[in-house]
Scaffold this motif. Structure first.
Motif, mmCIF file in Angstrom:
data_model
loop_
_atom_site.group_PDB
_atom_site.id
_atom_site.type_symbol
_atom_site.label_atom_id
_atom_site.label_comp_id
_atom_site.label_asym_id
_atom_site.label_seq_id
_atom_site.Cartn_x
_atom_site.Cartn_y
_atom_site.Cartn_z
ATOM 1 N N PRO A 19 -10.559 3.845 -3.508
ATOM 2 C CA PRO A 19 -9.596 2.741 -3.503
ATOM 3 C C PRO A 19 -8.326 3.170 -4.226
ATOM 4 O O PRO A 19 -8.358 4.020 -5.123
ATOM 5 N N GLY A 20 -7.199 2.627 -3.828
ATOM 6 C CA GLY A 20 -5.952 2.942 -4.508
ATOM 7 C C GLY A 20 -6.062 2.659 -5.994
ATOM 8 O O GLY A 20 -6.699 1.700 -6.422
ATOM 9 N N PHE A 21 -5.429 3.503 -6.790
ATOM 10 C CA PHE A 21 -5.500 3.344 -8.231
ATOM 11 C C PHE A 21 -4.675 2.133 -8.675
ATOM 12 O O PHE A 21 -3.615 1.847 -8.120
ATOM 13 N N ILE A 22 -5.159 1.444 -9.677
ATOM 14 C CA ILE A 22 -4.478 0.285 -10.251
ATOM 15 C C ILE A 22 -4.057 0.652 -11.661
ATOM 16 O O ILE A 22 -4.910 0.936 -12.515
ATOM 17 N N MET A 33 -10.042 3.341 -12.918
ATOM 18 C CA MET A 33 -8.766 3.281 -12.205
ATOM 19 C C MET A 33 -8.771 2.272 -11.060
ATOM 20 O O MET A 33 -7.718 2.015 -10.466
ATOM 21 N N THR A 34 -9.942 1.722 -10.750
ATOM 22 C CA THR A 34 -10.044 0.905 -9.534
ATOM 23 C C THR A 34 -10.729 -0.431 -9.808
ATOM 24 O O THR A 34 -10.077 -1.441 -10.047
ATOM 25 N N ARG A 75 -11.926 -2.033 -4.321
ATOM 26 C CA ARG A 75 -13.175 -1.739 -3.609
ATOM 27 C C ARG A 75 -12.870 -1.347 -2.173
ATOM 28 O O ARG A 75 -11.851 -1.758 -1.607
ATOM 29 N N ILE A 76 -13.758 -0.579 -1.595
ATOM 30 C CA ILE A 76 -13.679 -0.247 -0.167
ATOM 31 C C ILE A 76 -14.750 -1.060 0.537
ATOM 32 O O ILE A 76 -15.947 -0.783 0.436
#
Length: 456
Positions: free
Chosen positions: A60-63, A379-380, A394-395
């Motif tokens: 998932p893209g990092f936040i 990070m996610t 999440r994916i």
């Protein structure tokens, strides 16, 4: 017509279970349409563009739980957001440390006009609202000024801000009573508080206890910002003991750390005021000017006085944090990864362009401070759950299609104190809101957006 993608990998990060699994991800209309862990029964490939990542990880893209935002001018430049998306950060949480770089309506107008490279959710910075009322940073805030500052914060909340940030070190006149009073006047239970705590080094323990008290008095989640820059001088273990004790008592406290043993802030701020220098909190030889006419010079007493008078907004990098303390924080299960990132063009601190790849390269692969799956969770899914970002982290079918594809053997930060915008190595592709945003460090388009609280 918007592209449809199939992303295939032998290592897709299942953030809920903290494991890597083979799988295929179908992306359509900006969302994850399907995730098939066993790579069977996937949509027909003729309808989608297939991207086979092989053994590269799809996450998932990092936040970025604690970052800052660009200070926009009348051009389309967004250097901070560009640096963020190239290191895999698809969602940034800005407005921290008590301030927004510009009024929220101006931010929204700029994004609407020019676009932006990453998603942003923003806190409303109380310090700046207080400053607008002419209140001295070292003094208490009067009742009328406090009311007006709070009304300005409420206008940001109506525009979609996710909570209120306080920079207690930057405005020592703000006490716990003022914070509690402001939050009581706002009267909302669905927002959060972000706190740059009052002091660092030995005083950080008392400062963390104060942040916990704010959480207890307001009954709101409290995010303690960049704990490394505050307590990585020998205080980490006691700080985390306090945090765990607060958790056990039901207080919702969160914490982030960036992977550097140096911080950066304005030379004219209260952090570097005459009292702090007189008390020996900072050594001139550990203070490096990172923006402005003195860039690249280490501080001296003479340069300190000159900069405080003439260049108060310029950034100074402060060294002295203990590397083992940073490692300890990053390894703690409570810690999320943040960057505290902000640059002025090509000047600033390398954390803006390097934080997330640095964790994965230096602290995971090279030094084994923490495992890959734990690092990716920090990070996610951890920031997504802490902020209640329901469609991030999440994916899974229905989630926003924010993805990062990277090579675990190559990923590493390349930015340094001379080249602060240098992109990392090892990130192959970044997908943002279903669109291909970055390929091999080349930004393909500005697909970011402002995420209002109502979208959480």
């Amino acid at each position: 017509m918007e592209k449809k993608y199939l992303f295939k990998s032998n290592r897709v990060f299942d953030s809920e279970n903290r494991r890597l699994v083979p799988g295929v991800i179908a992306v359509e209309n900006g969302k994850i349409a399907a995730f098939t862990p066993d790579q069977t029964d996937v949509p027909h490939e003729s309808e989608f563009q297939l991207i086979d990542a092989g053994d590269d990880v799809i996450s998932p893209g990092f936040i970025d739980i604690h970052s800052h935002e660009d200070q926009f001018d009348d051009t389309g430049d967004c250097q901070v957001a560009d640096d963020m998306i190239r290191m895999g950060v698809t969602t940034c949480i800005g407005g921290n440390c008590g301030g927004l770089m510009q009024p929220l309506p101006d931010f929204l107008k700029h994004v609407e006009t020019w676009g932006i490279s990453a998603n942003y959710a923003l806190f409303s910075g109380y310090n700046y609202k207080r400053d607008d009322q002419g209140v001295d940073i070292y003094m208490p805030c009067g009742k009328e000024e406090r009311r007006k500052a709070t009304e300005a914060v409420q206008r940001d909340l109506e525009l979609g801000a996710i909570g209120v940030s306080f920079g207690l070190e930057y405005a020592p006149g703000i006490d716990v009573d003022e914070v509690a009073d402001v939050m009581e006047m706002i009267g909302r239970s669905d927002i959060s508080i972000a706190i740059h705590i009052r002091d660092d080094k030995e005083a950080s323990i008392k400062a963390v206890a104060e942040a916990i008290e704010i959480g207890q008095r307001t009954n709101l989640p409290v995010f303690i910002s960049h704990i490394g820059s505050m307590a990585a001088y020998g205080q980490m273990r006691e700080v985390y003991r306090l945090i765990r004790e607060a958790h056990a008592g039901g207080t919702e406290i969160y914490v982030d750390c960036y992977p550097y043993n140096s911080f950066a802030t304005n030379i004219g701020s209260a952090v570097f005021d005459e009292k702090a220098i007189a008390e020996g909190k900072f050594v001139y030889s550990q203070m490096l000017f990172s923006t402005g006419p003195l860039i690249g010079k280490y501080c001296t007493e003479e340069l300190y006085k000159e900069a405080r008078e003439k260049y108060p907004d310029d950034l100074v990098v402060g060294f002295g944090m203990e590397e083992d303390e940073v490692r300890y924080s990053l390894a703690c299960p409570e810690t999320m990864v943040g960057s505290d990132g902000w640059v002025t063009g090509e000047e600033g601190h390398p954390r803006t362009a390097g934080s997330f790849p640095r964790v994965l390269g230096k602290y995971v692969r090279e030094e084994h401070v923490l495992g890959l799956e734990d690092a990716l969770a920090k990070m996610t899914i951890m920031p997504a759950e802490a902020l209640k970002l329901r469609r991030k982290g999440r994916i899974a079918a229905g989630m926003d299609a924010d993805l990062v594809i990277f090579d675990t053997e190559q990923i590493i930060d390349k930015a340094d104190y001379t080249h602060v915008n240098e992109p990392p190595e090892g990130i192959k592709m970044v997908i943002l809101n279903g669109a291909c945003a970055v390929v091999d460090n080349e930004i393909k388009g500005r697909y970011g957006m402002f995420i209002p609280k109502t979208a959480f």
